[in-house]
Design a protein around this motif. Structure first.
Motif, short mmCIF file in Angstrom:
data_model
loop_
_atom_site.label_atom_id
_atom_site.label_comp_id
_atom_site.label_asym_id
_atom_site.label_seq_id
_atom_site.Cartn_x
_atom_site.Cartn_y
_atom_site.Cartn_z
N PRO A 38 0.84 -1.16 0.09
CA PRO A 38 0.08 0.06 -0.07
C PRO A 38 1.08 1.34 0.02
CG PRO A 38 -0.87 -1.68 1.58
CD PRO A 38 0.29 -2.15 1.03
N THR A 39 2.18 1.02 0.39
CA THR A 39 2.88 2.44 0.65
C THR A 39 3.49 2.60 -0.84
OG1 THR A 39 4.86 1.34 1.42
CG2 THR A 39 3.49 2.15 3.09
N GLY A 40 3.55 1.79 -1.69
CA GLY A 40 4.11 1.75 -2.88
C GLY A 40 5.69 1.63 -3.04
N LYS A 41 6.09 1.42 -1.76
CA LYS A 41 7.63 1.04 -1.50
C LYS A 41 8.14 -0.42 -1.70
CE LYS A 41 7.88 4.61 2.19
NZ LYS A 41 8.17 4.77 3.60
N LEU A 66 -3.33 -13.52 -4.02
CA LEU A 66 -3.13 -12.22 -3.12
C LEU A 66 -4.16 -11.22 -2.88
CD1 LEU A 66 0.92 -12.10 -3.47
CD2 LEU A 66 -0.29 -13.21 -1.66
N ALA A 67 -4.36 -10.67 -1.86
CA ALA A 67 -5.25 -9.30 -1.97
C ALA A 67 -4.67 -8.66 -0.74
CB ALA A 67 -6.89 -9.67 -1.64
N VAL A 68 -4.76 -7.17 -1.11
CA VAL A 68 -4.14 -6.28 -0.14
C VAL A 68 -5.29 -5.35 0.29
CG1 VAL A 68 -2.69 -4.28 0.03
CG2 VAL A 68 -1.98 -6.26 -1.22
N LEU A 80 -3.06 -2.19 6.26
CA LEU A 80 -1.87 -2.76 6.02
C LEU A 80 -1.86 -4.11 6.05
CD1 LEU A 80 0.87 -0.14 7.24
CD2 LEU A 80 0.14 -0.47 4.79
N GLU A 81 -2.88 -4.80 5.12
CA GLU A 81 -2.94 -6.41 5.62
C GLU A 81 -2.93 -6.96 4.29
OE1 GLU A 81 -5.66 -6.58 9.76
OE2 GLU A 81 -6.95 -6.45 7.67
N CYS A 125 -4.49 -17.03 0.04
CA CYS A 125 -5.24 -18.23 -0.18
C CYS A 125 -4.23 -19.42 -0.74
CB CYS A 125 -6.59 -18.08 -0.79
SG CYS A 125 -6.42 -17.67 -2.52
N SER A 126 -4.25 -20.58 -0.32
CA SER A 126 -3.20 -21.70 -0.95
C SER A 126 -4.06 -22.81 -1.39
CB SER A 126 -2.35 -21.82 0.19
OG SER A 126 -1.66 -23.00 -0.14
N PHE A 127 -3.32 -23.50 -2.05
CA PHE A 127 -3.72 -24.91 -2.26
C PHE A 127 -3.89 -25.78 -1.17
CE2 PHE A 127 -2.91 -23.68 -6.88
CZ PHE A 127 -4.23 -23.93 -7.24
N ASP A 128 -3.27 -25.39 -0.08
CA ASP A 128 -3.36 -26.22 1.03
C ASP A 128 -4.80 -26.13 1.76
OD1 ASP A 128 -3.21 -24.02 2.62
OD2 ASP A 128 -1.35 -23.98 3.29
N LYS A 129 -5.67 -25.41 1.26
CA LYS A 129 -6.93 -25.18 1.70
C LYS A 129 -7.28 -24.07 2.88
CE LYS A 129 -8.53 -29.36 -0.17
NZ LYS A 129 -9.20 -30.51 -0.12
N THR A 130 -5.93 -23.28 2.97
CA THR A 130 -6.07 -22.25 4.31
C THR A 130 -6.00 -20.69 3.48
OG1 THR A 130 -3.80 -22.20 4.33
CG2 THR A 130 -5.04 -23.71 5.54
N LEU A 131 -6.39 -19.88 4.31
CA LEU A 131 -6.34 -18.57 4.20
C LEU A 131 -5.47 -17.95 5.39
CD1 LEU A 131 -9.97 -17.45 3.45
CD2 LEU A 131 -8.21 -17.82 1.71
N ARG A 132 -4.57 -17.08 4.97
CA ARG A 132 -3.73 -16.41 6.16
C ARG A 132 -4.01 -14.98 5.93
NH1 ARG A 132 -0.82 -19.94 9.13
NH2 ARG A 132 -0.56 -21.88 8.38
N LEU A 133 -3.87 -14.41 6.78
CA LEU A 133 -4.16 -12.71 7.26
C LEU A 133 -2.75 -12.58 7.63
CD1 LEU A 133 -5.67 -10.32 6.42
CD2 LEU A 133 -6.63 -10.52 8.74
N TRP A 134 -2.34 -11.62 6.83
CA TRP A 134 -0.56 -11.09 7.36
C TRP A 134 -0.88 -9.76 7.58
CZ3 TRP A 134 2.63 -15.15 7.06
CH2 TRP A 134 2.61 -16.12 6.37
N LYS A 135 -0.35 -9.00 8.86
CA LYS A 135 -0.21 -7.92 9.10
C LYS A 135 1.17 -7.26 8.61
CE LYS A 135 -1.50 -4.03 11.25
NZ LYS A 135 -2.43 -3.09 10.83
N LEU A 136 1.18 -6.21 7.71
CA LEU A 136 2.32 -5.58 7.10
C LEU A 136 2.84 -4.33 7.99
CD1 LEU A 136 1.16 -5.78 3.17
CD2 LEU A 136 2.55 -7.28 4.33
N GLU A 137 3.87 -4.29 7.90
CA GLU A 137 4.52 -2.98 8.43
C GLU A 137 4.70 -2.06 7.34
OE1 GLU A 137 7.79 -4.04 10.69
OE2 GLU A 137 7.08 -5.67 11.64
#
Length: 102
Positions: free
Chosen positions: A35-38, A74-76, A81-82, A86-98
């Motif tokens: 999101p910051t473009g960096k 992938l979705a932002v 800042l998250e 989603c993966s072929f392992d059948k999970t979704l993961r939400l990552w907090k970005l710095e």
């Protein structure tokens, strides 16, 4: 195969080559802008995860590891800042970005 190329908008001029991820012959790497473009974030196989590159330097600055199979999307969320993967392992993961990875 294991390179992402950033082009100058509207030209064929290569601005950056990003190395450090792995892609198999069946991979369909996904890329999103931080999101910051960096930074640019992309999927990687073996290890399954997300690579984070500095747009300025072209260096791989971080990896997010947590899936056990290829990441298919992938979705932002720029407001928080998250990133959602989603993966072929059948999970979704939400990552907090710095804001800063360097």
């Amino acid at each position: 195969k294991n390179r992402h190329i950033i082009f100058q908008t509207g030209t064929t001029e290569q601005v950056r080559n990003l190395y450090g991820h792995t892609a198999t012959e069946y991979s369909r790497p996904k890329l999103v802008w931080h999101p910051t473009g960096k930074y640019i974030l992309s999927t990687s196989d073996r290890p399954y995860g997300i690579c984070i590159w500095s747009v300025c330097s072209g260096l791989l600055v971080s990896r997010l590891i947590g899936h056990s199979a290829s990441i298919r999307g992938l979705a932002v969320n720029s407001a928080n800042l998250e990133i959602l993967s989603c993966s072929f392992d059948k999970t979704l993961r939400l990552w907090k970005l710095e804001d800063e990875h360097e």
